[in-house]
Design an enzyme around this catalytic site. Structure first.
Site, PDB file in Angstrom:
ATOM      1  N   GLY A 181      -5.498  -1.557  14.067  1.00 56.72           N
ATOM      2  CA  GLY A 181      -4.507  -1.104  15.034  1.00 56.72           C
ATOM      3  C   GLY A 181      -4.298   0.390  14.891  1.00 56.72           C
ATOM      4  O   GLY A 181      -5.170   1.121  14.421  1.00 56.72           O
ATOM      5  N   HIS A 311       7.101   1.921  -1.475  1.00 54.96           N
ATOM      6  CA  HIS A 311       7.135   1.789  -0.015  1.00 54.96           C
ATOM      7  C   HIS A 311       7.588   3.095   0.650  1.00 54.96           C
ATOM      8  O   HIS A 311       8.600   3.144   1.359  1.00 54.96           O
ATOM      9  CB  HIS A 311       8.049   0.629   0.405  1.00 54.96           C
ATOM     10  CG  HIS A 311       7.647   0.030   1.723  1.00 54.96           C
ATOM     11  ND1 HIS A 311       7.826  -1.298   2.027  1.00 54.96           N
ATOM     12  CD2 HIS A 311       7.080   0.576   2.835  1.00 54.96           C
ATOM     13  CE1 HIS A 311       7.390  -1.549   3.260  1.00 54.96           C
ATOM     14  NE2 HIS A 311       6.931  -0.423   3.763  1.00 54.96           N
TER      15      HIS A 311
END
Length: 347
Positions: A181, A311
């Site tokens: 993607g 993260h």
């Protein structure tokens, strides 16, 4: 963040949001908005308050969040807490729109939104650049043994010999991307400057963007068997959960470096720890893991060949600005009678 930088960021956000607020005519009505996290620059919130009644959640527990959204017509959902029927019930029947400030939506019950006719937005595309950047950083850090080298220095084990701490080369390598993607495609753009040999990718189907970029569509087994570097950039779904397990990791080259910037649940973490300990694969670079936050005693943190960061994929000043602006735009557009700018479409 320095004062000057704060002012510049606020000014940039104002330029993005002011036209939006002028564009969306709410008449005499002031929509009721809820923002589920207080860790947002106050200047951003103040702009919303010019035209809306805004409640900002000051707590961090789920109870705090659900209490803060009661009575809201629009919600800017800025946490990764489960967004489901319970949350929608807590908001009430007047709720018309919710936008998350993420691209991945594995924590959202999209079917429940569809059943209730509540608009659901998110922030795709804007995350592509920062996440691709951190993916490349993790690739280099893991391949060239940054973490292990730092440990060697700290432990007084620095050696002066030619074959000490040899890593893996990126030029001429075969790179595999799982999930082609926006993020996967941007990773490949970054890699063009590294003179890689070829790029393989896998996913639901062959993509014209892959053909245009010279990437080769293959099945997962072929990708794992032939790649020197494997990037995980696909959504977490029932199909991809634990996709990287003991069996699939054993398919990879012992010299392979695995990079995960998608979701921790795509990797069977105990299996990855075992593969790194045994040398089944060379190294790993992880921006995501399970759970988050990671336990301080987790075995991943004891591995010299595993680079772990908390993260940080979208943690840049510009990304926060862009993502919050899109989140706000999604909500305000719907409340003014328009459409979502970035609707979530379940595939």
């Amino acid at each position: 963040m320095r004062t000057g930088a704060v002012r510049l960021a606020a000014r940039a956000f104002s330029k993005m949001l002011d036209p939006l607020l002028q564009q969306h005519n709410f008449g005499a009505h002031r929509p009721k908005l809820a923002v589920t996290c207080a860790d947002i620059p106050t200047r951003y919130i103040d702009l919303l308050k010019q035209n809306c009644d805004v409640t900002v959640c000051q707590g961090t527990t789920r109870t705090d969040i659900l209490r803060s959204i009661a009575g809201a017509e629009g919600v800017l959902w800025l946490t990764a807490d489960r967004l489901d029927g319970e949350a929608l019930d807590a908001a009430g029947r007047q709720l018309r729109v919710v936008s998350t400030m993420t691209s991945g939506m594995d924590y959202v019950d999209a079917d429940e939104f569809a059943r209730r006719g509540i608009a659901l937005g998110h922030t795709p595309k804007v995350v592509n650049d920062p996440v691709a950047d951190i993916a490349i950083g993790l690739m280099l850090a893991a391949a060239r043994r940054f973490h292990e080298g730092r440990l060697k220095i700290a432990n007084g084990e620095w050696e002066m010999r030619p074959q000490w701490m040899l890593g893996q080369d990126v030029p001429g390598s075969t790179v595999g991307i799982v999930g082609f993607g926006g993020i996967g495609q941007t990773i490949l753009k970054r890699l063009k400057g590294f003179d890689i040999g070829r790029c393989l990718y896998t996913g639901r189907r062959r993509k014209p963007e892959g053909d245009q970029a010279g990437a080769i569509f293959v099945d997962l087994t072929t990708l794992l068997r032939e790649s020197d570097f494997v990037f995980i950039a696909c959504p977490l779904t029932s199909e991809t959960a634990n996709m990287f397990n003991a069996e699939t990791l054993a398919t990879m080259k012992p010299s392979c470096v695995l990079i995960n910037v998608a979701r921790g649940g795509i990797v069977d973490q105990p299996a990855l720890v075992e593969a790194l300990r045994k040398g089944t694969i060379f190294a790993a670079g992880l921006d995501v893991m399970t759970p988050e936050p990671l336990d301080t005693n987790d075995p991943l943190l004891l591995l010299p060949n595993c680079v772990v960061v908390p993260h940080l994929g979208t943690a840049t000043q510009q990304s926060l600005l862009d993502m919050f602006a899109i989140t706000a735009n999604n909500v305000l557009s719907v409340l003014a009678g328009g459409q979502l700018v970035a609707p979530f479409q379940k595939t």
